[in-house]
Motif scaffolding. Structure first.
Motif, PDB file in Angstrom:
ATOM      1  N   LEU A  63       0.829  -1.205   0.000  1.00 17.70           N
ATOM      2  CA  LEU A  63       0.000   0.000   0.000  1.00 17.70           C
ATOM      3  C   LEU A  63       0.867   1.260   0.000  1.00 17.70           C
ATOM      4  CD1 LEU A  63      -2.830  -0.959   2.537  1.00 17.70           C
ATOM      5  CD2 LEU A  63      -3.074  -0.645   0.068  1.00 17.70           C
ATOM      6  N   GLU A  64       1.952   1.240   0.765  1.00 20.49           N
ATOM      7  CA  GLU A  64       2.858   2.386   0.809  1.00 20.49           C
ATOM      8  C   GLU A  64       3.579   2.561  -0.530  1.00 20.49           C
ATOM      9  OE1 GLU A  64       2.893   4.616   3.011  1.00 20.49           O
ATOM     10  OE2 GLU A  64       1.896   3.660   4.697  1.00 20.49           O
ATOM     11  N   LEU A  65       3.934   1.463  -1.170  1.00 22.80           N
ATOM     12  CA  LEU A  65       4.560   1.550  -2.496  1.00 22.80           C
ATOM     13  C   LEU A  65       3.606   2.188  -3.500  1.00 22.80           C
ATOM     14  CD1 LEU A  65       6.461  -1.870  -2.714  1.00 22.80           C
ATOM     15  CD2 LEU A  65       7.506   0.407  -2.738  1.00 22.80           C
ATOM     16  N   VAL A  66       2.333   1.868  -3.389  1.00 20.69           N
ATOM     17  CA  VAL A  66       1.330   2.473  -4.273  1.00 20.69           C
ATOM     18  C   VAL A  66       1.232   3.974  -4.004  1.00 20.69           C
ATOM     19  CG1 VAL A  66      -1.123   2.542  -4.863  1.00 20.69           C
ATOM     20  CG2 VAL A  66       0.023   0.346  -4.601  1.00 20.69           C
ATOM     21  N   ASP A  67       1.283   4.364  -2.733  1.00 25.04           N
ATOM     22  CA  ASP A  67       1.247   5.795  -2.402  1.00 25.04           C
ATOM     23  C   ASP A  67       2.466   6.515  -2.981  1.00 25.04           C
ATOM     24  OD1 ASP A  67      -1.144   5.598  -1.067  1.00 25.04           O
ATOM     25  OD2 ASP A  67      -0.268   5.498   0.926  1.00 25.04           O
ATOM     26  N   ILE A  68       3.633   5.891  -2.873  1.00 20.81           N
ATOM     27  CA  ILE A  68       4.854   6.467  -3.455  1.00 20.81           C
ATOM     28  C   ILE A  68       4.701   6.602  -4.969  1.00 20.81           C
ATOM     29  CG2 ILE A  68       7.293   5.966  -3.962  1.00 20.81           C
ATOM     30  CD1 ILE A  68       7.475   4.780  -1.119  1.00 20.81           C
ATOM     31  N   TRP A  69       4.082   5.607  -5.585  1.00 12.65           N
ATOM     32  CA  TRP A  69       3.869   5.614  -7.034  1.00 12.65           C
ATOM     33  C   TRP A  69       3.022   6.810  -7.462  1.00 12.65           C
ATOM     34  CZ3 TRP A  69       5.946   3.856 -11.223  1.00 12.65           C
ATOM     35  CH2 TRP A  69       5.218   3.602 -12.383  1.00 12.65           C
ATOM     36  N   HIS A  70       2.020   7.177  -6.659  1.00 12.63           N
ATOM     37  CA  HIS A  70       1.216   8.368  -6.954  1.00 12.63           C
ATOM     38  C   HIS A  70       2.111   9.600  -7.092  1.00 12.63           C
ATOM     39  CE1 HIS A  70      -2.302   6.019  -5.615  1.00 12.63           C
ATOM     40  NE2 HIS A  70      -3.069   6.984  -6.084  1.00 12.63           N
ATOM     41  N   PHE A  71       3.000   9.784  -6.125  1.00  6.24           N
ATOM     42  CA  PHE A  71       3.871  10.963  -6.136  1.00  6.24           C
ATOM     43  C   PHE A  71       4.926  10.860  -7.238  1.00  6.24           C
ATOM     44  CE2 PHE A  71       2.593  10.717  -1.525  1.00  6.24           C
ATOM     45  CZ  PHE A  71       1.699  11.780  -1.598  1.00  6.24           C
ATOM     46  N   TYR A 140      -0.831  -1.913 -10.867  1.00  7.31           N
ATOM     47  CA  TYR A 140      -1.884  -1.261 -11.651  1.00  7.31           C
ATOM     48  C   TYR A 140      -3.235  -1.382 -10.950  1.00  7.31           C
ATOM     49  CZ  TYR A 140      -5.256  -0.598 -15.457  1.00  7.31           C
ATOM     50  OH  TYR A 140      -6.324  -0.185 -16.222  1.00  7.31           O
ATOM     51  N   GLN A 141      -3.577  -2.587 -10.533  1.00  5.44           N
ATOM     52  CA  GLN A 141      -4.873  -2.815  -9.881  1.00  5.44           C
ATOM     53  C   GLN A 141      -4.986  -1.991  -8.606  1.00  5.44           C
ATOM     54  OE1 GLN A 141      -5.764  -6.933  -8.944  1.00  5.44           O
ATOM     55  NE2 GLN A 141      -7.350  -6.371  -7.489  1.00  5.44           N
ATOM     56  N   ARG A 142      -3.944  -2.020  -7.784  1.00  6.05           N
ATOM     57  CA  ARG A 142      -3.969  -1.292  -6.513  1.00  6.05           C
ATOM     58  C   ARG A 142      -3.984   0.216  -6.746  1.00  6.05           C
ATOM     59  NH1 ARG A 142      -2.316  -3.713  -1.559  1.00  6.05           N
ATOM     60  NH2 ARG A 142      -2.026  -5.965  -1.664  1.00  6.05           N
ATOM     61  N   TYR A 143      -3.178   0.669  -7.704  1.00  2.00           N
ATOM     62  CA  TYR A 143      -3.106   2.108  -7.969  1.00  2.00           C
ATOM     63  C   TYR A 143      -4.444   2.648  -8.479  1.00  2.00           C
ATOM     64  CZ  TYR A 143      -2.455   6.521 -10.257  1.00  2.00           C
ATOM     65  OH  TYR A 143      -2.629   7.829 -10.643  1.00  2.00           O
ATOM     66  N   GLY A 145      -7.430   1.510  -8.160  1.00  2.40           N
ATOM     67  CA  GLY A 145      -8.423   1.511  -7.105  1.00  2.40           C
ATOM     68  C   GLY A 145      -8.248   2.676  -6.147  1.00  2.40           C
ATOM     69  N   LYS A 146      -7.014   2.914  -5.695  1.00  2.88           N
ATOM     70  CA  LYS A 146      -6.766   4.005  -4.744  1.00  2.88           C
ATOM     71  C   LYS A 146      -6.973   5.366  -5.409  1.00  2.88           C
ATOM     72  CE  LYS A 146      -5.578   5.757  -0.794  1.00  2.88           C
ATOM     73  NZ  LYS A 146      -4.236   5.576  -0.198  1.00  2.88           N
ATOM     74  N   ASN A 147      -6.578   5.496  -6.674  1.00  3.64           N
ATOM     75  CA  ASN A 147      -6.754   6.756  -7.386  1.00  3.64           C
ATOM     76  C   ASN A 147      -8.245   7.092  -7.527  1.00  3.64           C
ATOM     77  OD1 ASN A 147      -7.371   8.132 -10.180  1.00  3.64           O
ATOM     78  ND2 ASN A 147      -5.298   8.779  -9.650  1.00  3.64           N
ATOM     79  N   VAL A 148      -9.024   6.095  -7.903  1.00  2.00           N
ATOM     80  CA  VAL A 148     -10.465   6.314  -8.065  1.00  2.00           C
ATOM     81  C   VAL A 148     -11.100   6.658  -6.721  1.00  2.00           C
ATOM     82  CG1 VAL A 148     -12.659   5.233  -8.681  1.00  2.00           C
ATOM     83  CG2 VAL A 148     -10.653   4.872 -10.123  1.00  2.00           C
ATOM     84  N   LEU A 149     -10.662   5.986  -5.657  1.00  5.29           N
ATOM     85  CA  LEU A 149     -11.198   6.283  -4.333  1.00  5.29           C
ATOM     86  C   LEU A 149     -10.858   7.723  -3.935  1.00  5.29           C
ATOM     87  CD1 LEU A 149     -12.628   5.453  -1.744  1.00  5.29           C
ATOM     88  CD2 LEU A 149     -10.444   4.525  -0.916  1.00  5.29           C
ATOM     89  N   ASN A 150      -9.631   8.165  -4.220  1.00  2.00           N
ATOM     90  CA  ASN A 150      -9.251   9.551  -3.921  1.00  2.00           C
ATOM     91  C   ASN A 150     -10.147  10.547  -4.668  1.00  2.00           C
ATOM     92  OD1 ASN A 150      -7.184   8.764  -2.218  1.00  2.00           O
ATOM     93  ND2 ASN A 150      -5.581   8.952  -3.756  1.00  2.00           N
ATOM     94  N   ARG A 151     -10.408  10.242  -5.941  1.00  2.00           N
ATOM     95  CA  ARG A 151     -11.264  11.120  -6.743  1.00  2.00           C
ATOM     96  C   ARG A 151     -12.700  11.087  -6.209  1.00  2.00           C
ATOM     97  NH1 ARG A 151     -13.253   9.752 -11.909  1.00  2.00           N
ATOM     98  NH2 ARG A 151     -11.645   8.153 -12.014  1.00  2.00           N
ATOM     99  N   PHE A 152     -13.155   9.900  -5.838  1.00  2.00           N
ATOM    100  CA  PHE A 152     -14.495   9.748  -5.291  1.00  2.00           C
ATOM    101  C   PHE A 152     -14.642  10.566  -4.007  1.00  2.00           C
ATOM    102  CE2 PHE A 152     -17.595   7.564  -2.603  1.00  2.00           C
ATOM    103  CZ  PHE A 152     -18.683   7.500  -3.465  1.00  2.00           C
ATOM    104  N   ARG A 153     -13.631  10.522  -3.159  1.00  2.00           N
ATOM    105  CA  ARG A 153     -13.658  11.305  -1.917  1.00  2.00           C
ATOM    106  C   ARG A 153     -13.760  12.798  -2.216  1.00  2.00           C
ATOM    107  NH1 ARG A 153      -8.646   8.249   1.196  1.00  2.00           N
ATOM    108  NH2 ARG A 153      -9.827   6.548   2.167  1.00  2.00           N
TER     109      ARG A 153
END
Length: 208
Positions: A63-71, A140-143, A145-153
């Motif tokens: 999960l933290e790697l996915v967060d790093i990937w966002h940045f 890809y799957q994790r990213y 999902g988290k990106n869409v959730l961020n946008r949804f929020r």
């Protein structure tokens, strides 16, 4: 497939950054600093204390790697459009076969390179993926999902504090994880499917 996934993720990151700030590229946000802080959080989940027993929490590590990937994607997008930067990123990600190594040492090297250059150490990040046994498909799957959730929020009042993160006694992250298992990650409208499913469930379960 990998090229398409990368372009999709870059486009999604551009969209969420623009949603937060229309002129985000000109703001010179310290994305590298966010990566540094996330790396410290990542190390805590992996474990580093020699004076107590610790076992790596690999789900949290991922999960933290996915967060790093966002940045990291945000830093890459400073160089141009998703289409422009995807090819260069793909070349670095695909350069050579990487075997799992010393995760802590590789994380420190990645962080040092990021701080020194104030850029995204893509080669170092690819090594961390190998160390954590996180495939690009799973990234890809994790990213997404988290990106869409961020946008949804954001779309449902996250900025003004009106968004409710707990639906029917469960956090939105839990709902997302359940939804993601029910969808085809190879679908061209994968991100749109996640958003629609989140919206439907939120409407049914969130307090009025």
């Amino acid at each position: 497939m990998m090229k398409q996934q990368l372009q999709t993720m870059l486009a999604l990151q551009d969209e969420i950054n623009t949603l937060v700030n229309d002129n985000w590229r000109a703001q010179n946000f310290a994305w590298y600093r966010a990566i540094w802080v996330e790396s410290a959080e990542l190390l805590d989940h992996y474990g580093w204390k020699w004076w107590k027993k610790q076992e790596p929490d690999m789900d949290q590590v991922k999960l933290e790697l996915v967060d790093i990937w966002h940045f990291g994607l945000s830093l890459e997008l400073q160089q141009g459009s998703p289409q422009q930067v995807a090819a260069d990123m793909l070349a670095e990600l695909g350069a050579g076969q990487r075997k799992a190594g010393d995760f802590r040492s590789n994380l420190e090297a990645f962080t040092l390179n990021t701080l020194a250059s104030k850029q995204f150490d893509l080669v170092g990040f690819a090594q961390l993926l190998a160390d954590a046994e996180l495939t690009f498909d799973e990234l890809y799957q994790r990213y997404v999902g988290k990106n869409v959730l961020n946008r949804f929020r954001q779309d449902n009042g996250y900025k003004d504090g009106s968004y409710v993160k707990n639906w029917a006694g469960r956090e939105d992250n839990e709902h997302l994880a359940e939804i993601a298992t029910q969808l085809d990650t190879t679908a061209s409208d994968y991100s749109a499917q996640i958003y629609r499913a989140l919206q439907a469930r939120y409407s049914e379960t969130a307090p009025a």
